[in-house]
Design an enzyme around this catalytic site. Sequence first.
Site, PDB file in Angstrom:
ATOM      1  N   GLY A  20      -2.959  -2.974  -0.184  1.00 52.52           N
ATOM      2  CA  GLY A  20      -2.691  -3.141   1.254  1.00 52.52           C
ATOM      3  C   GLY A  20      -2.126  -1.848   1.818  1.00 52.52           C
ATOM      4  O   GLY A  20      -1.199  -1.284   1.232  1.00 52.52           O
ATOM      5  N   ARG A  72       0.021  19.284   1.211  1.00 53.31           N
ATOM      6  CA  ARG A  72       0.691  20.534   1.609  1.00 53.31           C
ATOM      7  C   ARG A  72       1.552  21.079   0.474  1.00 53.31           C
ATOM      8  O   ARG A  72       1.595  22.284   0.233  1.00 53.31           O
ATOM      9  CB  ARG A  72       1.524  20.293   2.872  1.00 53.31           C
ATOM     10  N   ARG A  94      -8.696  -3.249  -2.228  1.00 54.65           N
ATOM     11  CA  ARG A  94      -8.191  -3.978  -3.394  1.00 54.65           C
ATOM     12  C   ARG A  94      -9.331  -3.924  -4.405  1.00 54.65           C
ATOM     13  O   ARG A  94     -10.497  -4.080  -4.052  1.00 54.65           O
ATOM     14  CB  ARG A  94      -7.868  -5.414  -3.026  1.00 54.65           C
ATOM     15  N   GLY A 100       1.156  -0.213  -3.758  1.00 56.83           N
ATOM     16  CA  GLY A 100       2.114  -1.230  -4.182  1.00 56.83           C
ATOM     17  C   GLY A 100       1.916  -1.627  -5.631  1.00 56.83           C
ATOM     18  O   GLY A 100       1.392  -0.850  -6.442  1.00 56.83           O
ATOM     19  N   ASP A 101       2.287  -2.843  -5.911  1.00 56.12           N
ATOM     20  CA  ASP A 101       2.305  -3.362  -7.278  1.00 56.12           C
ATOM     21  C   ASP A 101       0.979  -3.188  -8.033  1.00 56.12           C
ATOM     22  O   ASP A 101       0.937  -2.630  -9.134  1.00 56.12           O
ATOM     23  CB  ASP A 101       2.689  -4.847  -7.176  1.00 56.12           C
ATOM     24  N   THR A 141       4.144   0.303   0.378  1.00 62.48           N
ATOM     25  CA  THR A 141       3.844  -1.097   0.719  1.00 62.48           C
ATOM     26  C   THR A 141       4.888  -1.578   1.715  1.00 62.48           C
ATOM     27  O   THR A 141       6.052  -1.179   1.627  1.00 62.48           O
ATOM     28  CB  THR A 141       3.867  -2.017  -0.520  1.00 62.48           C
ATOM     29  N   ASP A 168       6.010  -4.461   1.715  1.00 63.69           N
ATOM     30  CA  ASP A 168       6.748  -5.576   1.098  1.00 63.69           C
ATOM     31  C   ASP A 168       8.110  -5.197   0.513  1.00 63.69           C
ATOM     32  O   ASP A 168       8.929  -6.063   0.244  1.00 63.69           O
ATOM     33  CB  ASP A 168       5.907  -6.229  -0.010  1.00 63.69           C
ATOM     34  N   ASP A 208       8.803  -4.313  -2.475  1.00 61.40           N
ATOM     35  CA  ASP A 208       8.976  -5.085  -3.714  1.00 61.40           C
ATOM     36  C   ASP A 208       8.684  -4.282  -4.981  1.00 61.40           C
ATOM     37  O   ASP A 208       8.341  -4.862  -6.007  1.00 61.40           O
ATOM     38  CB  ASP A 208       8.044  -6.323  -3.670  1.00 61.40           C
ATOM     39  N   ARG A 260       4.396 -11.042   0.722  1.00 61.89           N
ATOM     40  CA  ARG A 260       3.842 -11.620  -0.508  1.00 61.89           C
ATOM     41  C   ARG A 260       4.909 -12.460  -1.204  1.00 61.89           C
ATOM     42  O   ARG A 260       5.387 -13.404  -0.592  1.00 61.89           O
ATOM     43  CB  ARG A 260       3.321 -10.513  -1.426  1.00 61.89           C
ATOM     44  N   ALA A 307      18.402 -14.072  13.580  1.00 58.07           N
ATOM     45  CA  ALA A 307      17.766 -15.389  13.385  1.00 58.07           C
ATOM     46  C   ALA A 307      18.798 -16.432  12.960  1.00 58.07           C
ATOM     47  O   ALA A 307      19.754 -16.114  12.257  1.00 58.07           O
ATOM     48  CB  ALA A 307      16.672 -15.269  12.327  1.00 58.07           C
TER      49      ALA A 307
HETATM   50  O1  F6P Z   1       1.129  -6.256   0.112  1.00 61.96           O
HETATM   51  C1  F6P Z   1       1.035  -6.095   1.495  1.00 61.96           C
HETATM   52  C2  F6P Z   1       0.537  -7.356   2.136  1.00 61.96           C
HETATM   53  O2  F6P Z   1       0.468  -7.150   3.535  1.00 61.96           O
HETATM   54  C3  F6P Z   1       1.354  -8.612   1.838  1.00 61.96           C
HETATM   55  O3  F6P Z   1       2.528  -8.679   2.610  1.00 61.96           O
HETATM   56  C4  F6P Z   1       0.365  -9.696   2.144  1.00 61.96           C
HETATM   57  O4  F6P Z   1       0.655 -10.870   1.421  1.00 61.96           O
HETATM   58  C5  F6P Z   1      -0.930  -9.093   1.660  1.00 61.96           C
HETATM   59  O5  F6P Z   1      -0.752  -7.684   1.663  1.00 61.96           O
HETATM   60  C6  F6P Z   1      -2.138  -9.426   2.510  1.00 61.96           C
HETATM   61  O6  F6P Z   1      -3.243  -8.868   1.892  1.00 61.96           O
HETATM   62  P1  F6P Z   1      -4.679  -8.722   2.554  1.00 61.96           P
HETATM   63  O7  F6P Z   1      -4.569  -7.660   3.611  1.00 61.96           O
HETATM   64  O8  F6P Z   1      -5.547  -8.308   1.422  1.00 61.96           O
HETATM   65  O9  F6P Z   1      -4.994 -10.044   3.141  1.00 61.96           O
END
Ligand code: F6P
Length: 319
Positions: free
Chosen positions: A11, A25, A72, A102-103, A125, A127, A129, A171, A186
Site C-alpha cells: 500500500g 540524491r 501487492r 510496509g510489512d 506505511t 499503519d 505497524d 489493518r 473522540a
Molecule cells: O497497509 C496500508 C493499508 O491502507 C491498510 O491500512 C489497509 O488495510 C490496506 O492497506 C488496504 O489495502 P488495499 O489498498 O490493497 O485495499
Amino acid sequence: MKKIGVLTSGGDSPGMNPAIRAVVRKAIYHNVEVYGIYGGYSGLICGNIKKLELGSVGDIIHRGGTMLHSARCPEFKTKDVQLKGIEQLNVHGIEGLVVIGGDGSYRGAKALTEHGYPCVGVPGTIDNDIPGTELTIGFDTALNTVIDAVDKIRDTATSHERTFVIEVMGRDAGDIALWAGLAGGAETILIPEENYDMNEVADRLRKGQERGKKHSIIIVAEGVCSGVEFAKELQELTNFDTRVSVLGHMQRGGSPTAADRVLASRLGARAVELLIEGKGGRAVGIENNQLVDYDIVEALSRKHVLDLELFKLSKELSI
Ligand code: F6P
C-alpha cells in the site's frame, strides 16, 4: 557498491516520494548509480527497471503516492519468484536494494537477504505497524487527513446532535485510530489491541448526553470491526441518531506533511549509507529522534507495540 536499486511496494503512503528522492540524491552524491524498479516486486520480476538521474526525482518532494508505482505481489512469497527477482537485479548489475514499504515489503526484503542479496528496508506505511521504528513514513500525513475529516464531521454532528462512527484504516494496528481519536477529542476509540464492551460504550455516550453533549464521535479501527456493523448495533442498543463515515483510501493520499518529508529524507538517506558501508539485511527506523537500524530478520520477528499509555490518556480525557 556502485549501483543500487530502489522500489516501493505494498500500500502506498504519503512520503514515499521524498524517500525515493533521498535515496536517489544521496546515492548520486556518493557517485553511486541508482535504478528505479517500477511497480514493486511485480515490476522487479518482469524487469521493469530504469536508471534514475538527479532530475528524475525533481518536483516530487511534495507529492503523495509514489512515482515508482506500487503493487501487492503475493507471488513474491515463493522462492523461485524471489530468485527470479535477484536474477533481474544481477542482469542490471544492481548490487543492493532499498525497499520502501510496509510489512509485506519487509518480508520480501528479508527473503532476498536470506538468499544473500543485500537489501535495506525503509518503513513506508500509514499503519505505523513496523517493528524497529517508532514512526513510519506516511503515518503523520494520514493522521492529519483523518483529523481534518473528524473536525468537519464534528461540525455537522453538533448541528444535528448525532453520534458519528468513523472507521479508519490501520489493518491490524490501532495506531491511526488511537492517535486520531486523541487528537480529535473522540468520545470513544476502538482499537484491535484492546477489547471493548458495547454496554460500556453506550453508557459513556448516555452520560455525555445527560451532561449536555451535542454530539459523540467514535473512532473505530478497521481491525476491530466494520464501522457500519458497529453503528447498527449501537443504534439498536441506544436509539441514538447514528451515522457512519468510512474514510477509506483518502487516508493514503495527499501531499506529505513536513514531518513525513523530513522523516522520509532521513530514513532514505540512511538506507543508502548502510548499503555503501556494505551493510545489507538491515531495517532503518527512528527512535527518540535518532536514526537506528536493526537486522531485518530480527526486526520482523518482533511485534509492533502500540502505546497503551496514550489509550489510557484518551480514556481519561474523554470522560
Ligand atoms: O497497509 C496500508 C493499508 O491502507 C491498510 O491500512 C489497509 O488495510 C490496506 O492497506 C488496504 O489495502 P488495499 O489498498 O490493497 O485495499
